[in-house]
Design a protein around this motif. Sequence first.
Motif, PDB file in Angstrom:
ATOM      1  N   PRO A   1       3.297 -17.360  36.926  1.00 32.02           N
ATOM      2  CA  PRO A   1       4.522 -16.895  36.303  1.00 32.02           C
ATOM      3  C   PRO A   1       5.068 -15.668  37.186  1.00 32.02           C
ATOM      4  CG  PRO A   1       2.327 -16.886  35.438  1.00 32.02           C
ATOM      5  CD  PRO A   1       2.221 -17.014  36.652  1.00 32.02           C
ATOM      6  N   ASP A   2       4.801 -15.294  38.601  1.00 30.94           N
ATOM      7  CA  ASP A   2       5.391 -14.169  38.336  1.00 30.94           C
ATOM      8  C   ASP A   2       6.636 -14.278  40.282  1.00 30.94           C
ATOM      9  OD1 ASP A   2       4.348 -11.924  37.634  1.00 30.94           O
ATOM     10  OD2 ASP A   2       2.467 -11.571  39.120  1.00 30.94           O
TER      11      ASP A   2
ATOM     12  N   ILE B   1       8.959 -15.564  37.353  1.00 28.60           N
ATOM     13  CA  ILE B   1      10.668 -15.208  37.562  1.00 28.60           C
ATOM     14  C   ILE B   1      11.381 -15.176  38.586  1.00 28.60           C
ATOM     15  CG2 ILE B   1      10.403 -13.008  37.032  1.00 28.60           C
ATOM     16  CD1 ILE B   1       8.319 -12.842  35.060  1.00 28.60           C
TER      17      ILE B   1
ATOM     18  N   GLN C   1      15.035 -16.016  38.427  1.00 30.57           N
ATOM     19  CA  GLN C   1      16.646 -15.059  38.475  1.00 30.57           C
ATOM     20  C   GLN C   1      17.222 -15.147  39.441  1.00 30.57           C
ATOM     21  OE1 GLN C   1      13.676 -11.509  38.939  1.00 30.57           O
ATOM     22  NE2 GLN C   1      13.849 -11.366  36.531  1.00 30.57           N
TER      23      GLN C   1
ATOM     24  N   MET D   1      11.572 -18.035  31.883  1.00 26.38           N
ATOM     25  CA  MET D   1      11.926 -17.138  32.400  1.00 26.38           C
ATOM     26  C   MET D   1      10.756 -16.141  30.922  1.00 26.38           C
ATOM     27  SD  MET D   1      14.674 -15.015  34.502  1.00 26.38           S
ATOM     28  CE  MET D   1      14.464 -13.313  34.460  1.00 26.38           C
ATOM     29  N   GLY D   2      11.170 -16.674  29.882  1.00 26.11           N
ATOM     30  CA  GLY D   2      10.782 -15.616  28.489  1.00 26.11           C
ATOM     31  C   GLY D   2       9.095 -16.204  28.687  1.00 26.11           C
TER      32      GLY D   2
ATOM     33  N   TYR E   1       7.156 -14.657  31.118  1.00 28.42           N
ATOM     34  CA  TYR E   1       6.419 -13.252  30.366  1.00 28.42           C
ATOM     35  C   TYR E   1       5.930 -13.836  29.331  1.00 28.42           C
ATOM     36  CZ  TYR E   1      10.158 -10.783  34.018  1.00 28.42           C
ATOM     37  OH  TYR E   1      10.897  -9.978  34.436  1.00 28.42           O
TER      38      TYR E   1
ATOM     39  N   LYS F   1       2.792 -14.230  30.988  1.00 30.13           N
ATOM     40  CA  LYS F   1       1.938 -12.544  31.900  1.00 30.13           C
ATOM     41  C   LYS F   1       1.111 -11.368  31.169  1.00 30.13           C
ATOM     42  CE  LYS F   1       4.283 -10.595  34.554  1.00 30.13           C
ATOM     43  NZ  LYS F   1       5.399  -9.692  35.935  1.00 30.13           N
TER      44      LYS F   1
ATOM     45  N   GLU G   1       3.712 -10.167  29.270  1.00 28.09           N
ATOM     46  CA  GLU G   1       4.877  -8.697  28.925  1.00 28.09           C
ATOM     47  C   GLU G   1       5.858  -9.393  27.487  1.00 28.09           C
ATOM     48  OE1 GLU G   1       6.433  -8.012  32.235  1.00 28.09           O
ATOM     49  OE2 GLU G   1       5.183  -8.205  33.241  1.00 28.09           O
TER      50      GLU G   1
ATOM     51  N   GLN H   1       9.054  -8.484  27.411  1.00 28.33           N
ATOM     52  CA  GLN H   1      10.805  -8.628  27.694  1.00 28.33           C
ATOM     53  C   GLN H   1      10.155 -10.346  27.487  1.00 28.33           C
ATOM     54  OE1 GLN H   1      12.293  -7.160  29.821  1.00 28.33           O
ATOM     55  NE2 GLN H   1      13.490  -8.281  30.531  1.00 28.33           N
ATOM     56  N   SER H   2      10.081 -10.476  27.228  1.00 33.56           N
ATOM     57  CA  SER H   2       9.757 -12.173  26.462  1.00 33.56           C
ATOM     58  C   SER H   2       9.967 -12.715  25.339  1.00 33.56           C
ATOM     59  CB  SER H   2       8.561 -12.774  26.238  1.00 33.56           C
ATOM     60  OG  SER H   2       8.220 -14.379  26.051  1.00 33.56           O
TER      61      SER H   2
END
Length: 86
Positions: A41-42, A45, A49, A68-69, A72, A75, A77, A80-81
Amino acid sequence: MIIYRSLFFIFLCLTQLFVCQSKTDFDALYNQSYNKLYQNPDECIVLTQSNLLNVQNTDNFLSLQQIMGQAYMMKGEFVQSIRLSL
Protein backbone atom coordinates in the motif's frame (compact mmCIF):
# COMPACT_ATOMS: atom_id res chain seq x y z
CA MET A 1 -11.96 -12.26 -56.25
CA ILE A 2 -8.46 -12.61 -54.85
CA ILE A 3 -8.09 -8.84 -54.81
CA TYR A 4 -11.25 -8.45 -52.71
CA ARG A 5 -10.06 -11.06 -50.24
CA SER A 6 -6.67 -9.44 -49.88
CA LEU A 7 -8.25 -6.00 -49.41
CA PHE A 8 -10.59 -7.43 -46.81
CA PHE A 9 -7.65 -9.05 -45.01
CA ILE A 10 -5.73 -5.75 -45.00
CA PHE A 11 -8.80 -3.97 -43.67
CA LEU A 12 -9.12 -6.48 -40.82
CA CYS A 13 -5.45 -6.12 -39.93
CA LEU A 14 -5.68 -2.33 -39.84
CA THR A 15 -8.78 -2.34 -37.64
CA GLN A 16 -7.07 -4.70 -35.19
CA LEU A 17 -4.10 -2.37 -35.11
CA PHE A 18 -6.27 0.61 -34.19
CA VAL A 19 -8.23 -1.36 -31.60
CA CYS A 20 -5.05 -2.56 -29.91
CA GLN A 21 -3.77 0.99 -29.63
CA SER A 22 -7.00 2.38 -28.21
CA LYS A 23 -5.88 1.79 -24.61
CA THR A 24 -4.56 4.94 -23.06
CA ASP A 25 -1.59 5.53 -20.82
CA PHE A 26 -4.02 6.06 -17.97
CA ASP A 27 -5.23 2.46 -18.22
CA ALA A 28 -1.69 1.20 -17.77
CA LEU A 29 -1.05 3.56 -14.83
CA TYR A 30 -4.36 2.65 -13.22
CA ASN A 31 -3.68 -1.08 -13.52
CA GLN A 32 -0.20 -0.62 -12.11
CA SER A 33 -1.54 1.31 -9.12
CA TYR A 34 -4.31 -1.22 -8.57
CA ASN A 35 -1.88 -4.13 -8.64
CA LYS A 36 0.33 -2.43 -6.04
CA LEU A 37 -2.68 -1.82 -3.78
CA TYR A 38 -2.73 -5.26 -2.18
CA GLN A 39 0.98 -6.00 -2.48
CA ASN A 40 2.40 -2.81 -0.97
CA PRO A 41 0.00 0.00 0.00
CA ASP A 42 2.85 2.46 0.69
CA GLU A 43 4.23 2.02 -2.81
CA CYS A 44 0.72 2.28 -4.22
CA ILE A 45 0.20 5.63 -2.49
CA VAL A 46 3.47 7.05 -3.84
CA LEU A 47 2.75 5.77 -7.34
CA THR A 48 -0.82 7.06 -7.33
CA GLN A 49 0.21 10.49 -6.03
CA SER A 50 2.68 10.84 -8.89
CA ASN A 51 0.01 9.75 -11.35
CA LEU A 52 -2.47 12.28 -9.95
CA LEU A 53 -0.19 15.12 -11.00
CA ASN A 54 -0.50 14.16 -14.67
CA VAL A 55 -4.23 13.37 -14.84
CA GLN A 56 -6.41 15.82 -16.77
CA ASN A 57 -9.72 13.98 -16.86
CA THR A 58 -11.97 14.33 -13.81
CA ASP A 59 -13.16 10.71 -13.93
CA ASN A 60 -9.59 9.45 -14.04
CA PHE A 61 -8.66 11.73 -11.14
CA LEU A 62 -11.50 10.35 -9.04
CA SER A 63 -10.56 6.76 -9.90
CA LEU A 64 -7.01 7.31 -8.74
CA GLN A 65 -8.23 9.05 -5.59
CA GLN A 66 -10.39 6.04 -4.84
CA ILE A 67 -7.37 3.75 -5.14
CA MET A 68 -5.44 6.01 -2.76
CA GLY A 69 -8.31 5.87 -0.28
CA GLN A 70 -8.28 2.08 -0.44
CA ALA A 71 -4.50 2.03 0.03
CA TYR A 72 -4.77 4.20 3.15
CA MET A 73 -7.49 1.87 4.42
CA MET A 74 -5.20 -1.14 3.85
CA LYS A 75 -2.52 0.63 5.91
CA GLY A 76 -4.97 1.29 8.74
CA GLU A 77 -5.07 5.06 8.27
CA PHE A 78 -8.85 5.25 8.26
CA VAL A 79 -9.17 9.02 8.75
CA GLN A 80 -7.00 9.75 5.70
CA SER A 81 -8.94 7.15 3.74
CA ILE A 82 -12.25 8.84 4.56
CA ARG A 83 -10.84 12.26 3.65
CA LEU A 84 -9.87 11.04 0.20
CA SER A 85 -13.10 9.15 -0.32
CA LEU A 86 -15.29 12.17 0.39
